[in-house]
Design a protein around this motif. Structure first.
Motif, short mmCIF file in Angstrom:
data_model
loop_
_atom_site.label_atom_id
_atom_site.label_comp_id
_atom_site.label_asym_id
_atom_site.label_seq_id
_atom_site.Cartn_x
_atom_site.Cartn_y
_atom_site.Cartn_z
N ASN A 93 -6.68 8.34 -1.35
CA ASN A 93 -5.36 8.74 -1.88
C ASN A 93 -4.34 7.63 -1.70
O ASN A 93 -3.19 7.88 -1.29
CB ASN A 93 -4.87 10.02 -1.21
CG ASN A 93 -5.66 11.24 -1.64
OD1 ASN A 93 -6.08 11.34 -2.78
ND2 ASN A 93 -5.88 12.15 -0.72
N THR A 94 -4.76 6.43 -2.01
CA THR A 94 -3.92 5.26 -1.78
C THR A 94 -3.85 4.40 -3.03
O THR A 94 -4.85 4.21 -3.72
CB THR A 94 -4.44 4.43 -0.60
OG1 THR A 94 -4.44 5.24 0.59
CG2 THR A 94 -3.58 3.20 -0.36
N VAL A 95 -2.66 3.90 -3.31
CA VAL A 95 -2.46 2.96 -4.40
C VAL A 95 -1.98 1.64 -3.82
O VAL A 95 -1.28 1.62 -2.80
CB VAL A 95 -1.45 3.51 -5.44
CG1 VAL A 95 -0.07 3.67 -4.85
CG2 VAL A 95 -1.40 2.64 -6.67
N SER A 112 0.84 -1.19 0.00
CA SER A 112 0.00 0.00 0.00
C SER A 112 0.88 1.23 0.00
O SER A 112 1.99 1.21 0.54
CB SER A 112 -0.91 0.03 1.23
OG SER A 112 -1.75 -1.09 1.29
N TRP A 143 -4.38 8.25 -12.35
CA TRP A 143 -5.15 8.61 -11.16
C TRP A 143 -6.59 8.97 -11.50
O TRP A 143 -7.49 8.76 -10.69
CB TRP A 143 -4.48 9.79 -10.45
CG TRP A 143 -4.82 9.85 -8.99
CD1 TRP A 143 -5.46 10.88 -8.34
CD2 TRP A 143 -4.55 8.85 -8.03
NE1 TRP A 143 -5.61 10.55 -7.01
CE2 TRP A 143 -5.06 9.32 -6.79
CE3 TRP A 143 -3.95 7.60 -8.06
CZ2 TRP A 143 -4.96 8.59 -5.62
CZ3 TRP A 143 -3.85 6.87 -6.89
CH2 TRP A 143 -4.35 7.36 -5.68
N THR A 183 -9.07 6.56 -4.90
CA THR A 183 -8.87 8.01 -4.93
C THR A 183 -9.44 8.70 -3.69
O THR A 183 -8.94 9.75 -3.30
CB THR A 183 -9.50 8.62 -6.19
OG1 THR A 183 -10.87 8.23 -6.25
CG2 THR A 183 -8.80 8.13 -7.45
N CYS A 217 7.13 3.38 -4.11
CA CYS A 217 5.94 4.03 -4.64
C CYS A 217 6.34 5.39 -5.20
O CYS A 217 7.23 6.06 -4.64
CB CYS A 217 4.95 4.21 -3.49
SG CYS A 217 3.47 5.12 -3.90
N ARG A 275 -6.13 1.70 -7.37
CA ARG A 275 -6.08 2.90 -6.56
C ARG A 275 -7.44 3.19 -5.96
O ARG A 275 -8.47 2.83 -6.51
CB ARG A 275 -5.57 4.10 -7.37
CG ARG A 275 -6.64 4.93 -8.06
CD ARG A 275 -6.93 4.42 -9.44
NE ARG A 275 -7.69 5.39 -10.21
CZ ARG A 275 -8.94 5.23 -10.63
NH1 ARG A 275 -9.59 4.13 -10.34
NH2 ARG A 275 -9.54 6.16 -11.33
#
Length: 123
Positions: free
Chosen positions: A77-79, A21, A53, A74, A96, A72
């Motif tokens: 705000n995490t991939v 993550s 994104w 959104t 990352c 992701r």
């Protein structure tokens, strides 16, 4: 500025799975793409996967296609990088990255980097 914080690395046997993550904070409204790169000891940092994104388009290096999945969230705000059927050659520090220009496979196209998380795959 954007800050990136990775988590989820560790040690696993070949054939196993891990999920990485990366949470972004700061001026995240400028992010156009987020990606994962990896660097093995004594080697260059190489592209693994990236995601747009806004549209969610994804791209992978050939060696991980069919085994890794980038996604992701959104709202958070995490991939994520879901890594399945891991191989010894996947052993590396995974970084990352976030970019403001759009999806890309070159390290030069990314503006912000996390500290990295170690992934070790043993046989």
């Amino acid at each position: 500025q954007v800050q990136l914080a990775e988590s989820g690395g560790g040690s696993v046997q070949a054939g196993g799975s891990l999920r990485l993550s990366c949470a972004a904070s700061g001026r995240t409204e400028n992010i156009k793409a987020m990606g994962w790169f990896r660097q093995a000891p004594g080697k260059e940092r190489n592209f693994v996967a990236t995601v747009s994104w806004t549209g969610g388009s994804t791209y992978y290096t050939d060696s991980v296609k069919g085994r890794f999945t980038i996604s992701r969230d959104t709202a958070k705000n995490t991939v994520y990088l879901q890594m399945n059927r891991l191989k010894r050659e996947d052993t590396a520090i995974y970084y990352c990255a976030a970019g403001v220009r759009g999806v890309a496979t070159s390290t030069y196209e990314y503006d912000y980097w996390g500290q990295g998380t170690q992934v070790t795959v043993s046989s």
